[in-house]
Design a protein around this motif. Sequence first.
Motif, PDB file in Angstrom:
ATOM      1  N   GLU A  25      48.921  42.525  36.978  1.00 47.92           N
ATOM      2  CA  GLU A  25      48.871  42.954  38.335  1.00 47.92           C
ATOM      3  C   GLU A  25      47.295  44.612  38.477  1.00 47.92           C
ATOM      4  OE1 GLU A  25      50.841  42.890  36.394  1.00 47.92           O
ATOM      5  OE2 GLU A  25      51.085  44.281  34.785  1.00 47.92           O
ATOM      6  N   ALA A  26      46.745  44.162  37.195  1.00 47.23           N
ATOM      7  CA  ALA A  26      45.466  45.535  36.539  1.00 47.23           C
ATOM      8  C   ALA A  26      43.969  45.218  37.795  1.00 47.23           C
ATOM      9  CB  ALA A  26      44.926  45.199  35.499  1.00 47.23           C
ATOM     10  N   LEU A  27      44.561  43.316  37.772  1.00 53.95           N
ATOM     11  CA  LEU A  27      43.018  42.980  39.193  1.00 53.95           C
ATOM     12  C   LEU A  27      43.461  42.365  40.287  1.00 53.95           C
ATOM     13  CD1 LEU A  27      41.728  40.820  35.661  1.00 53.95           C
ATOM     14  CD2 LEU A  27      40.933  43.372  36.604  1.00 53.95           C
ATOM     15  N   ARG A  28      42.596  42.031  40.869  1.00 49.94           N
ATOM     16  CA  ARG A  28      42.628  41.574  42.358  1.00 49.94           C
ATOM     17  C   ARG A  28      41.324  41.052  42.465  1.00 49.94           C
ATOM     18  NH1 ARG A  28      43.866  44.020  48.013  1.00 49.94           N
ATOM     19  NH2 ARG A  28      44.203  42.663  49.474  1.00 49.94           N
ATOM     20  N   VAL A  29      41.532  39.460  42.310  1.00 47.19           N
ATOM     21  CA  VAL A  29      40.421  38.232  42.521  1.00 47.19           C
ATOM     22  C   VAL A  29      40.541  37.969  43.807  1.00 47.19           C
ATOM     23  CG1 VAL A  29      39.785  36.354  41.348  1.00 47.19           C
ATOM     24  CG2 VAL A  29      40.493  37.701  39.989  1.00 47.19           C
ATOM     25  N   VAL A  30      39.427  37.717  44.522  1.00 47.40           N
ATOM     26  CA  VAL A  30      38.794  37.225  45.430  1.00 47.40           C
ATOM     27  C   VAL A  30      37.936  36.733  45.419  1.00 47.40           C
ATOM     28  CG1 VAL A  30      37.866  37.166  47.917  1.00 47.40           C
ATOM     29  CG2 VAL A  30      39.611  38.936  47.158  1.00 47.40           C
ATOM     30  N   PRO A  31      37.896  35.006  45.215  1.00 43.96           N
ATOM     31  CA  PRO A  31      36.580  34.038  45.345  1.00 43.96           C
ATOM     32  C   PRO A  31      35.948  33.855  46.585  1.00 43.96           C
ATOM     33  CG  PRO A  31      38.443  33.321  44.455  1.00 43.96           C
ATOM     34  CD  PRO A  31      39.183  33.998  44.864  1.00 43.96           C
ATOM     35  N   LEU A  32      34.615  33.739  47.125  1.00 48.05           N
ATOM     36  CA  LEU A  32      33.933  34.004  47.933  1.00 48.05           C
ATOM     37  C   LEU A  32      33.390  32.641  47.865  1.00 48.05           C
ATOM     38  CD1 LEU A  32      32.997  37.340  49.512  1.00 48.05           C
ATOM     39  CD2 LEU A  32      35.071  36.269  50.334  1.00 48.05           C
ATOM     40  N   ASP A  33      32.261  32.302  48.133  1.00 46.99           N
ATOM     41  CA  ASP A  33      31.192  31.287  47.882  1.00 46.99           C
ATOM     42  C   ASP A  33      30.508  31.204  46.820  1.00 46.99           C
ATOM     43  OD1 ASP A  33      29.287  33.723  48.370  1.00 46.99           O
ATOM     44  OD2 ASP A  33      29.968  33.726  50.204  1.00 46.99           O
ATOM     45  N   ALA A  34      29.331  31.880  46.006  1.00 50.56           N
ATOM     46  CA  ALA A  34      29.036  31.088  45.388  1.00 50.56           C
ATOM     47  C   ALA A  34      29.666  32.594  43.749  1.00 50.56           C
ATOM     48  CB  ALA A  34      27.336  31.804  45.161  1.00 50.56           C
ATOM     49  N   LEU A  35      29.546  33.673  44.446  1.00 53.04           N
ATOM     50  CA  LEU A  35      29.921  34.585  44.196  1.00 53.04           C
ATOM     51  C   LEU A  35      31.953  34.772  43.993  1.00 53.04           C
ATOM     52  CD1 LEU A  35      27.466  37.727  45.383  1.00 53.04           C
ATOM     53  CD2 LEU A  35      27.748  35.944  42.880  1.00 53.04           C
ATOM     54  N   THR A  36      32.152  35.820  43.104  1.00 56.56           N
ATOM     55  CA  THR A  36      33.554  35.992  43.207  1.00 56.56           C
ATOM     56  C   THR A  36      34.110  37.525  43.135  1.00 56.56           C
ATOM     57  OG1 THR A  36      34.519  34.404  42.210  1.00 56.56           O
ATOM     58  CG2 THR A  36      36.043  36.184  42.011  1.00 56.56           C
ATOM     59  N   LEU A  37      34.757  38.170  43.717  1.00 60.60           N
ATOM     60  CA  LEU A  37      34.819  39.902  43.755  1.00 60.60           C
ATOM     61  C   LEU A  37      36.039  39.551  43.164  1.00 60.60           C
ATOM     62  CD1 LEU A  37      34.935  40.472  48.007  1.00 60.60           C
ATOM     63  CD2 LEU A  37      32.835  40.521  45.866  1.00 60.60           C
ATOM     64  N   VAL A  38      36.362  40.987  42.243  1.00 63.71           N
ATOM     65  CA  VAL A  38      37.262  41.468  41.265  1.00 63.71           C
ATOM     66  C   VAL A  38      37.108  43.322  41.708  1.00 63.71           C
ATOM     67  CG1 VAL A  38      38.086  41.710  38.724  1.00 63.71           C
ATOM     68  CG2 VAL A  38      36.178  39.690  39.842  1.00 63.71           C
ATOM     69  N   TYR A  39      38.870  42.631  42.720  1.00 63.89           N
ATOM     70  CA  TYR A  39      39.071  45.040  42.249  1.00 63.89           C
ATOM     71  C   TYR A  39      39.704  45.418  41.363  1.00 63.89           C
ATOM     72  CZ  TYR A  39      40.311  48.782  44.097  1.00 63.89           C
ATOM     73  OH  TYR A  39      40.554  50.468  44.208  1.00 63.89           O
TER      74      TYR A  39
END
Lengths: 286, 87
Positions: B9-23
């Motif tokens: 619940e501390a993170l929100r992980v969104v894989p995109l193309d080569a990179l991944t976003l972590v909120y």
Amino acid sequence: MRHATTLRIGPVGFRVGSDWRAPIAALNDLYRDYPQPDDGIPDFNVHLFAARPWRRVLRPSVHIGGDFVIPDAAPLPLVQGLLAAEMGMNLQMALGQRRYLLLHASAVERDGRALLMTGMSGAGKSTLAALLMAAGWRLMGDEFALLDPVTGLIHGFPRLISLKNEAIGVIERALPRARFGPRLEGTPKGTIRHLVPDARAISVMAEPAAPRLILFPSYGFAAAERAVLPSETFVRLTQASTNYVALAERGFGALTGLVRRVPARALDYPDTATVLEQVERMWSAG
Amino acid sequence: MRYKVAPREALRVVPLDALTLVYHRASGITHIVDAPVPEILEALTEPLDADDLLAKLSETFDLADADPAALAARLDELAAVGLVERL
């Protein structure tokens, strides 16, 4: 304040008060077909004021204030009062908008789908938006596109189109019957002339559109196009948003949703005839 | 020293193309990460020390130049920004 007016641009209501009559008269003229704020209640206030009472008449210089301010913003001469009012409204959006993720982008709509164009100042966002409006697209805005974190739809912000320097002549020729504001010479951004969006842009300005294509235009290069990956689009759009950080996780959700759903392309263009053809072709290719 | 990925619940992980976003919800910071960070976060769903983590990553990925010191440095960075926890 002595003089005031209210108006709504897209979903956002403004009240602009002024120590002088002229800026309000200019707004009332150029925004005469715009609606009033919903329920009569503005979202933001802009104040155009004299720093000292005598500066209302003696070398009058217009300070920009309001709900949200930049402390050391330079004042403008009264002859540029309309520009001060526009800057004041932009400033409220840039600093105070919390309902939508604000993207520094121009936007046009066709068949209920939105085309977003963003890039550095001078890339031709406003010029492109005005040219596409002249070509029959619905103008949604030349400065800000508002991404709704709940629906993923784009809401327009069709303020007066701010044309600068060479773009003024280009658009005067493309839209000879359009309404323009006064030529403002010697502003911080050179010569500026405002263009009133056409009747359709104003009458349906409250209707959002689903984003379909994001373009990053660059003016002054040989015609070229390339796909832009979602991660690069994400980074560029965070840089093009003034309230991404303020919206926190709502902003993150809105922007990741946008870049995953909507393709993006970089677009280099040498002239206006070429760019219109490039945009039409990319839009058709979907 | 053992490490574990921050709670789900501390993170929100969104894989995109080569990179991944972590909120990172606690700080409101968006991290844009490249390999091997998403793989490290995935592997640390169970608590591991740096050596065990390296072994686990080596099972899944072809790590030609596996460097325990570099991995330890990455783990310290990730712990500093709150994406992993030191146990």
